[in-house]
Design a protein around this motif. Structure first.
Motif, PDB file in Angstrom:
ATOM      1  N   TYR A 265     -45.559 -12.829 -20.875  1.00  0.00           N
ATOM      2  CA  TYR A 265     -45.085 -14.105 -20.327  1.00  0.00           C
ATOM      3  C   TYR A 265     -45.266 -15.228 -21.341  1.00  0.00           C
ATOM      4  O   TYR A 265     -46.075 -15.129 -22.270  1.00  0.00           O
ATOM      5  CB  TYR A 265     -45.815 -14.458 -19.022  1.00  0.00           C
ATOM      6  N   CYS A 266     -44.498 -16.304 -21.141  1.00  0.00           N
ATOM      7  CA  CYS A 266     -44.666 -17.546 -21.888  1.00  0.00           C
ATOM      8  C   CYS A 266     -45.374 -18.527 -20.965  1.00  0.00           C
ATOM      9  O   CYS A 266     -45.051 -18.603 -19.775  1.00  0.00           O
ATOM     10  CB  CYS A 266     -43.318 -18.146 -22.269  1.00  0.00           C
ATOM     11  N   GLN A 267     -46.328 -19.277 -21.496  1.00  0.00           N
ATOM     12  CA  GLN A 267     -47.082 -20.226 -20.668  1.00  0.00           C
ATOM     13  C   GLN A 267     -46.478 -21.616 -20.803  1.00  0.00           C
ATOM     14  O   GLN A 267     -46.482 -22.202 -21.875  1.00  0.00           O
ATOM     15  CB  GLN A 267     -48.548 -20.250 -21.098  1.00  0.00           C
ATOM     16  N   GLY A 268     -45.944 -22.149 -19.698  1.00  0.00           N
ATOM     17  CA  GLY A 268     -45.462 -23.527 -19.670  1.00  0.00           C
ATOM     18  C   GLY A 268     -46.535 -24.438 -19.102  1.00  0.00           C
ATOM     19  O   GLY A 268     -47.671 -24.006 -18.866  1.00  0.00           O
ATOM     20  N   ASP A 269     -46.203 -25.687 -18.885  1.00  0.00           N
ATOM     21  CA  ASP A 269     -47.159 -26.644 -18.331  1.00  0.00           C
ATOM     22  C   ASP A 269     -47.166 -26.499 -16.806  1.00  0.00           C
ATOM     23  O   ASP A 269     -46.346 -27.095 -16.113  1.00  0.00           O
ATOM     24  CB  ASP A 269     -46.739 -28.063 -18.757  1.00  0.00           C
ATOM     25  N   GLY A 270     -48.056 -25.644 -16.299  1.00  0.00           N
ATOM     26  CA  GLY A 270     -48.145 -25.431 -14.853  1.00  0.00           C
ATOM     27  C   GLY A 270     -47.245 -24.322 -14.326  1.00  0.00           C
ATOM     28  O   GLY A 270     -47.130 -24.128 -13.118  1.00  0.00           O
TER      29      GLY A 270
END
Ligand code: CA
Length: 424
Positions: free
Chosen positions: A402-407
């Motif tokens: 996965y890619c981690q976004g802001d929230g």
């Protein structure tokens, strides 16, 4: 892009979900009834049947009345090209945005097009005509080189000049959840004179990603490196199962054959490059500079956190054994595609090109048992008290990314398979 980051759907997706409205991947599913498999996307835990939206005319302007989602695979949709795919994805995001009432307020439509993920079965999303596996992680190629040829000759001289690959077997690419039967084959120990035949004793996984071709190229017309992304539909997780003992005996001089052709598992959701776009990582500096046909201006390094977990029959929970990242790849997907087609080799919609094992710089980021246990010299200790040099019958391997976004996350879900004993 900011708009994409703050976007919310009226369908709930918690911050750990791989499938918020920012993702909108594509897949093929089968519902519990007798209806044939068909195209879908997902938000949170809800599968969205795209044939329902298509038959209600929501995509008429984009698809000009072409029915693409009733097909048993995504090939026809993919072949329309990335502009069409991007428009469809944006239209779905618009329709399922919390501020849009068109679907939200239509109970009968909601009832018809939404399924809980537990009620459906995901299928192989693409009719894969061709499958190629690259070897594009410098760390992996170096590790394997050290083990088989020593430190001095670890990387072959061609490796830094071209993305090395072999043509794999498309018919045995299988969907997550399908069991793996331990393959049999010829093996030969160094201290034996003749080969023997039997079940592979050194079964391994390889942590990889792969991308699917949307629109192909004509035979004789290479895809230039800086137009390559226009031909890439999206990415999946790939587990390239490998029988190391069979591989060691057979691979000289033409490379892997039976050690790889028994099974390659992929995750069911194809995540588009549009969805990955906000998660670009720093572009790897290539030294020496590649030949002009491989010089890409675009950056296709993405910060995708990858993880491998194992569960033996004695374990209740999965245990993480590797954490790697897509950004470690030396050769990017556009260079791989440009190189593959530079001879005039024609790609077809639905062809799969995999990355090769993605290992990072640390031991904890190695993408195969071969490297993690250093050919079995340092077995992995499992929480059950067992040890593993390679995979045993009953072991399950689960890969996630996965890619981690802001929230929120934009993820691939998982690719999971269990090893079954060899057939007698
Ligand atoms: Ca591989």
């Amino acid at each position: 892009m900011t708009d994409n980051f703050i976007r919310k759907s009226f369908i709930y997706a918690d911050s750990d979900s791989h499938f918020p409205i920012q993702n909108i991947p594509f897949g093929i599913f089968k519902s519990g009834d007798k209806r044939p498999s068909r195209a879908c996307t997902i938000i949170g835990d809800k599968i969205i049947d795209l044939t329902v939206l298509e038959s209600r005319g929501f995509f008429n302007d984009i698809l000009s009345g072409n029915n693409v989602f009733k097909e048993l695979t995504l090939n026809k949709f993919m072949s329309l090209g990335n502009n069409t795919v991007s428009q469809i994805r944006r239209e779905i995001q618009k329709l399922f945005d919390e501020s849009c009432n068109i679907i939200k307020d239509d109970d009968s439509l909601l009832n018809e097009c939404l399924h809980h993920k537990s009620e459906i079965k995901m299928c192989l999303p693409v009719d894969i005509g061709n499958y190629t596996d690259f070897y594009s992680s410098k760390e992996h190629a170096t590790n394997v080189g050290i083990m088989f040829r020593g430190k001095e000759n670890a990387l072959m001289p061609n490796w830094v000049h071209l993305p090395v690959a072999y043509h794999g077997r498309a018919s045995s690419v299988i969907i997550s959840g399908t069991d793996i039967i331990r393959p049999k084959g010829q093996t030969k120990n160094d201290d034996e004179q003749l080969p023997v035949f039997g079940p592979s004793k050194l079964l391994d996984f390889e942590l990889e990603t792969g991308f699917f071709i949307s629109k192909g190229n004509n035979h004789g017309d290479p895809i230039p490196v800086n137009r390559a992304s226009e031909h890439i539909f999206g990415m999946v997780l790939v587990n390239d199962w490998s029988a190391r003992d069979i591989q060691k005996w057979e691979y000289v001089p033409l490379g892997p054959f039976l050690s790889k052709n028994f099974a390659t598992s992929i995750s069911p959701w194809i995540v588009t490059l549009d969805a990955l776009e906000p998660f670009k990582a720093e572009k790897i500096k290539q030294d020496p500079e590649p030949l002009p046909y491989l010089r890409s201006v675009e950056n296709h390094a993405y910060d995708i956190l990858l993880e491998v977990k194992i569960r033996s029959e004695k374990m209740n929970e999965f245990q993480v054994i590797s954490k790697s990242n897509f950004k470690y790849l030396y050769w990017d997907i556009c260079q791989q595609l440009a190189h593959h087609t530079i001879t005039g080799c024609n790609m077809q919609s639905g062809d799969l090109l995999a990355s090769g094992t993605i290992s990072g710089p640390d031991k904890s980021s190695f993408g195969s048992m071969l490297e993690l246990t250093w050919r079995g010299q340092n077995p992995i200790k499992l929480t059950s008290g067992e040890e593993r040099k390679f995979l045993q019958d009953g072991d399950e391997i689960c890969m996630t990314g996965y890619c981690q976004g802001d929230g929120f996350k934009v993820g691939f879900g998982e690719v999971i398979s269990k090893i079954l004993p060899a057939k007698s």
